[in-house]
Scaffold this motif. Sequence first.
Motif, short mmCIF file in Angstrom:
data_model
loop_
_atom_site.label_atom_id
_atom_site.label_comp_id
_atom_site.label_asym_id
_atom_site.label_seq_id
_atom_site.Cartn_x
_atom_site.Cartn_y
_atom_site.Cartn_z
N GLN B 157 -0.20 10.69 5.53
CA GLN B 157 -0.88 10.17 6.72
C GLN B 157 -1.97 9.17 6.32
OE1 GLN B 157 -1.87 13.00 9.92
NE2 GLN B 157 -3.98 12.38 9.58
N PHE B 158 -2.68 9.50 5.24
CA PHE B 158 -3.73 8.59 4.75
C PHE B 158 -3.13 7.24 4.36
CE2 PHE B 158 -6.42 6.93 1.30
CZ PHE B 158 -7.61 6.83 1.99
N VAL B 160 -0.34 5.75 5.38
CA VAL B 160 0.18 4.91 6.47
C VAL B 160 -0.92 4.42 7.40
CG1 VAL B 160 2.48 5.95 6.45
CG2 VAL B 160 0.75 6.87 8.01
N GLN B 161 -2.14 4.90 7.17
CA GLN B 161 -3.23 4.41 8.03
C GLN B 161 -4.04 3.30 7.37
OE1 GLN B 161 -4.63 6.96 11.26
NE2 GLN B 161 -5.00 8.42 9.63
N ARG B 162 -3.72 3.00 6.12
CA ARG B 162 -4.46 1.94 5.41
C ARG B 162 -3.67 0.64 5.48
NH1 ARG B 162 -5.58 3.49 -0.40
NH2 ARG B 162 -6.97 1.71 -0.38
N GLY B 163 -3.90 -0.16 6.48
CA GLY B 163 -3.30 -1.49 6.54
C GLY B 163 -2.06 -1.62 7.40
N LEU B 164 -1.43 -0.50 7.75
CA LEU B 164 -0.19 -0.57 8.52
C LEU B 164 -0.50 -0.50 10.02
CD1 LEU B 164 2.97 -0.46 8.30
CD2 LEU B 164 2.74 2.01 8.51
N PRO B 165 -0.17 -1.56 10.77
CA PRO B 165 -0.40 -1.51 12.22
C PRO B 165 0.40 -0.36 12.85
CG PRO B 165 0.06 -3.75 11.52
CD PRO B 165 0.35 -2.86 10.34
N ILE B 166 -0.18 0.26 13.86
CA ILE B 166 0.46 1.44 14.45
C ILE B 166 1.82 1.10 15.07
CG2 ILE B 166 -0.60 1.28 16.77
CD1 ILE B 166 -0.24 4.50 14.69
N LEU B 169 4.30 1.36 12.38
CA LEU B 169 4.55 2.77 12.04
C LEU B 169 5.58 3.36 13.00
CD1 LEU B 169 3.52 5.29 10.25
CD2 LEU B 169 2.26 5.89 12.31
N PHE B 173 9.07 3.91 10.84
CA PHE B 173 8.88 5.18 10.11
C PHE B 173 9.35 6.35 10.96
CE2 PHE B 173 6.12 2.35 7.88
CZ PHE B 173 5.94 2.85 6.60
N GLN B 175 8.64 10.62 11.25
CA GLN B 175 7.73 11.67 10.79
C GLN B 175 8.52 12.82 10.19
OE1 GLN B 175 5.11 13.06 13.91
NE2 GLN B 175 3.53 13.59 12.43
N TRP B 180 5.31 10.64 6.40
CA TRP B 180 6.01 9.59 7.14
C TRP B 180 7.00 8.89 6.22
CZ3 TRP B 180 4.86 8.93 12.36
CH2 TRP B 180 3.77 9.68 12.82
#
Lengths: 121, 278
Positions: B157-158, B160-166, B169, B173, B175, B180
């Motif tokens: 989770q950490f 996919v939250q650094r730089g990847l627009p939601i 995702l 991706f 889950q 992810w």
Amino acid sequence: MKTCLVVDDSGVIRKVARRILEQMSFDCSEAENGLIALDACKARMPDAVLLDWNMPVMSGIDFLKGLRAMPGGDKPKVVLCTTNNDMKHIVEALGAGADEYIMKPFDHDIVQAKFAQIGLV
Amino acid sequence: MRPADFELLSNLLKLNSGLVLTPDKAYLLESRLMPVARKHQIPTMEALADKVRSRPDDTLLRDITEAMTTNESSFFRDSKPFDQLRDVLLPRMLEARGARKQLRIWCAAASSGQEPYSISMILKEQAAKLAGWKIDIIGTDLSNPILDRAKEGLYTQFEVQRGLPITLLVKYFKQEGDKWRISDDIKKMVQYRRLNLLQPFGDLGQFDIVFCRNVLIYFDQPTKAKVLEAISKQMPNDGVLLLGGAETVLGVTDRFRPMEGQRGLYELSTAPALQKAV
């Protein structure tokens, strides 16, 4: 200076988020549920909202729907920040008008990256 | 750590990977190599050095090198190079390769896959313009374990939250529990190969665009020059090289020159002058 409304029923989370956002040069205000946040937006529309989902009185998603229906409510960038860390909730939030989505727990780098992605930094 | 052991191990790393370690990094050597020593049932750093000195085997030498490589990576790291890929390089290549409809991209330090997959997502978003094109994305890295991670395409989770627009995702991706997984559509666009930038590249082929970001910073000047020269031989005359924000060709090699108005982008010095203006 850009303004950000931090909406979360946890005082600790509001304090942590506020500290991060102030380091990013945001002028922050706080609300502890969606209803208080809507009143705050009526009084003064912020540039950004960092929004929890699960709150008493009015949830984050209901606030978001209410905000987007308000005059000028399409302007603020809204970033959900929640423990609802699954695809179903993410899709629902985007459908309701969220611009970005942070899955808790979060840190400074994640908030900074998410705000940068939507042009707030 | 004994000074002679530090010298032995740092020389080994320099030889095998180009990594330059100064004596103040002895702690780093020790903290990263103790797990390698344990894996090979060697009790101490001194014993590890003795083993390297006397009768090293290839597996041990490779494990030592791989343990010392840095694998910091994130999706759309620094964002700007990916904007340049979408807005500058792709339009340029679409025009230049319009007849052949073939494009080859090389990620020279693919790490755990975030960079090649970021490129794949950008290309996927441009699918309409690239219909009928044959696109190769090759990700290489020195480390086999990190390439295994890249091939698996499973991220925390950490990460996919650094730089990847939601929105990306959601789109690319799936889950799996609290992790992810990148979609097969994106994964199959990338081929991975183990490659040491200091050794001959073999049949790697030619690349129109080369990402070699945040690699050269670990090398000394002669090694940087050697690697850049080798990369230049893998590029056609109008190819483009992307380096990290803290890296440059200036003062290192005359094989490349900066692309005018495009920070971090470099073209071959032999490219026609008109290529400079974009």
